[in-house]
Design an enzyme around this catalytic site. Sequence first.
Site, PDB file in Angstrom:
ATOM      1  N   ASP A 132     -50.864   8.652  27.349  1.00  0.00           N
ATOM      2  CA  ASP A 132     -50.472   9.990  27.800  1.00  0.00           C
ATOM      3  C   ASP A 132     -51.013  10.312  29.189  1.00  0.00           C
ATOM      4  O   ASP A 132     -51.893  11.157  29.357  1.00  0.00           O
ATOM      5  CB  ASP A 132     -50.903  11.055  26.780  1.00  0.00           C
ATOM      6  CG  ASP A 132     -49.853  11.205  25.682  1.00  0.00           C
ATOM      7  OD1 ASP A 132     -48.881  10.419  25.682  1.00  0.00           O
ATOM      8  OD2 ASP A 132     -49.994  12.087  24.829  1.00  0.00           O
TER       9      ASP A 132
ATOM     10  N   LYS B  35     -40.264   8.190  23.955  1.00  0.00           N
ATOM     11  CA  LYS B  35     -40.842   9.518  24.233  1.00  0.00           C
ATOM     12  C   LYS B  35     -39.798  10.333  24.987  1.00  0.00           C
ATOM     13  O   LYS B  35     -39.305   9.875  26.021  1.00  0.00           O
ATOM     14  CB  LYS B  35     -42.116   9.351  25.065  1.00  0.00           C
ATOM     15  CG  LYS B  35     -42.803  10.654  25.428  1.00  0.00           C
ATOM     16  CD  LYS B  35     -44.177  10.382  26.006  1.00  0.00           C
ATOM     17  CE  LYS B  35     -44.887  11.648  26.400  1.00  0.00           C
ATOM     18  NZ  LYS B  35     -46.260  11.380  26.856  1.00  0.00           N
TER      19      LYS B  35
ATOM     20  N   ARG C 185     -42.280   3.102  25.187  1.00  0.00           N
ATOM     21  CA  ARG C 185     -43.642   2.605  25.415  1.00  0.00           C
ATOM     22  C   ARG C 185     -44.091   1.675  24.282  1.00  0.00           C
ATOM     23  O   ARG C 185     -43.665   1.792  23.149  1.00  0.00           O
ATOM     24  CB  ARG C 185     -44.626   3.732  25.683  1.00  0.00           C
ATOM     25  CG  ARG C 185     -44.715   4.778  24.617  1.00  0.00           C
ATOM     26  CD  ARG C 185     -45.645   5.897  25.096  1.00  0.00           C
ATOM     27  NE  ARG C 185     -45.960   6.807  24.015  1.00  0.00           N
ATOM     28  CZ  ARG C 185     -46.722   7.866  24.135  1.00  0.00           C
ATOM     29  NH1 ARG C 185     -47.264   8.173  25.296  1.00  0.00           N
ATOM     30  NH2 ARG C 185     -46.964   8.658  23.115  1.00  0.00           N
TER      31      ARG C 185
ATOM     32  N   GLY D 104     -38.213  18.681  22.449  1.00  0.00           N
ATOM     33  CA  GLY D 104     -38.261  17.256  22.112  1.00  0.00           C
ATOM     34  C   GLY D 104     -37.889  16.346  23.265  1.00  0.00           C
ATOM     35  O   GLY D 104     -37.782  15.126  23.101  1.00  0.00           O
TER      36      GLY D 104
ATOM     37  N   GLY E 109     -43.961  15.392  18.655  1.00  0.00           N
ATOM     38  CA  GLY E 109     -42.965  16.453  18.833  1.00  0.00           C
ATOM     39  C   GLY E 109     -41.761  15.994  19.633  1.00  0.00           C
ATOM     40  O   GLY E 109     -40.730  16.657  19.652  1.00  0.00           O
TER      41      GLY E 109
ATOM     42  N   ASP F 105     -56.165  13.999  20.006  1.00  0.00           N
ATOM     43  CA  ASP F 105     -54.855  13.400  19.703  1.00  0.00           C
ATOM     44  C   ASP F 105     -54.433  12.437  20.805  1.00  0.00           C
ATOM     45  O   ASP F 105     -53.481  11.672  20.626  1.00  0.00           O
ATOM     46  CB  ASP F 105     -53.791  14.485  19.515  1.00  0.00           C
ATOM     47  CG  ASP F 105     -53.772  15.476  20.657  1.00  0.00           C
ATOM     48  OD1 ASP F 105     -54.776  16.194  20.830  1.00  0.00           O
ATOM     49  OD2 ASP F 105     -52.777  15.529  21.397  1.00  0.00           O
ATOM     50  N   ASN F 106     -55.127  12.463  21.927  1.00  0.00           N
ATOM     51  CA  ASN F 106     -54.807  11.539  23.019  1.00  0.00           C
ATOM     52  C   ASN F 106     -55.822  10.405  23.098  1.00  0.00           C
ATOM     53  O   ASN F 106     -55.996   9.801  24.153  1.00  0.00           O
ATOM     54  CB  ASN F 106     -54.743  12.290  24.350  1.00  0.00           C
ATOM     55  CG  ASN F 106     -53.475  13.132  24.459  1.00  0.00           C
ATOM     56  OD1 ASN F 106     -52.490  12.885  23.765  1.00  0.00           O
ATOM     57  ND2 ASN F 106     -53.489  14.114  25.331  1.00  0.00           N
TER      58      ASN F 106
END
Length: 477
Positions: free
Chosen positions: A255, A106, A169, A119, A85, A245-246
């Site tokens: 994250d 990010k 990253r 975002g 996102g 998702d992490n």
Amino acid sequence: MTTDLNFEATYLELHDMFYDRGSIYPVDNPTLALFNDTLATSIGLDATSLKRDIDLLAGNRQTETSFSQAYAGHQFGHFTMLGDGRALMLGEHVTPDGTRVDVQLKGSGPTAYSRGGDGRAALGPMIREFIISEAMHALGIPTNRALAVVQTGEAIMRQGPKHGAILTRIASSHLRVGTFQYATAFGSIDDVTALADYAIGRHDSDLTDAPDRYERFLGRVVERQAKLIANWQLVGFIHGVMNTDNMFISGEGLDYGPCAFMDTYHPETVFSSIDREGRYAYANQPYIGSWNLARLAETLLPLLGETKEDAVDVANRQLTRYTELYKEAYFTGLAHKIGIDVRKDGDDALTDELLRLMMETESDYTNTFRSLTLGEIESLPFAKRDDGKAWIDAWRKRLSDQGPDKDVRQFMRQHNPAVIPRNHHVEKAIQAAERGDFGPTEALLMILRDPYNYDKPSEYVSAGPPRTYPYQTFCGT
Ligand code: AMP
Ligand code: MG
């Protein structure tokens, strides 16, 4: 200008449901806040020219290889469609030794997956990610890395206005358990197969031609996660949001938002303000690892057997290895922390008893092992209790057959960090950075990059002022 970036985008060979090419959202006045020279050099980049290429690091310059990734995930146990996102992959950089790494921004602006978010990212959390990922790497724990933080010069709205920032990253890939869940939920079996083949190509290329490659791939992910989470436990690290998702297929951590290193030892410690039920508490992390891997295995079922029953048997064969692998890594690591080289019967009881004493006496996790390493037994909070004295005697007796004291001490130094990112130092560094002073962050990074060095200034060792419970960190900013 050459930065030696050598971008490719093999990920785009997957079905276009897996990505969005997106667009860029330039910022007017970007300035470089932090840069990781060592990392840049280690992946074959010219740090000097890259630092000058602020437009690249600020997401102002479109690369031909850029995209955002689609993924889904279980967030606190609930399945949701997610995706990058606020992240934009600049491309895959191939290092001089042929290693492929993702370079991702990010906080670079909205994407097709922003779901109403702006975002963007705030400076504080990006500084935290930089610090924690550097600390992890130095501790020898697999992690994605931070290459740079750029301040955008723009304000973003959170709880009040904050400085906007963009983190660059580097990861060996950004494939997540949630990427597979996305393929299963929204694609066909062919999409899942293509994704699995792609993941094998990136991370387990020795399996490419193996007939049982999907089972063995699952097994590899199981092994990597068991080790990663054991490593986290052994330094008292609480991730805070171990959503599917992490969790990377590569076994690198990512994250570092609402995360922290535990100071006072307690298995139920939770740091994240949004984790009200303690799902991701310290002692739960190993179980959550197993739960997340089961979600990965479910997505692979069509590739694991001719019949559903066969496939479930194959998946279970790999999933059940997790507990053994985890326990082996964790208990061996704990034994190492108290100076035991080769673990034998009775040693797990010895380390369990130590943890019980630490919990009852509210001992600092890192500093307990530090004191044991330095032989500063009197400073242990349980040193004067009868059960504490009994433990110290039993421990000394156990170590007495292991050779000279000084060798044991040396061994313990390699397994017990002298310093970890203490919450009060991280907070102070972030606060200074928000005022435009990156000195404290740089100073802290210098200490954390050498965590097994016991000759560092004592101010970085202290657990800090007595804390008000619970210490909380906040994510999603
Ligand atoms: P995280 O908690 O950072 O793992 O993020 C969870 C999900 O929320 C991911 O899909 C992120 O891309 C998304 N997200 C977080 N912050 C933002 C934001 N400011 N704008 C858009 N999406 C976001
Ligand atoms: Mg995430």
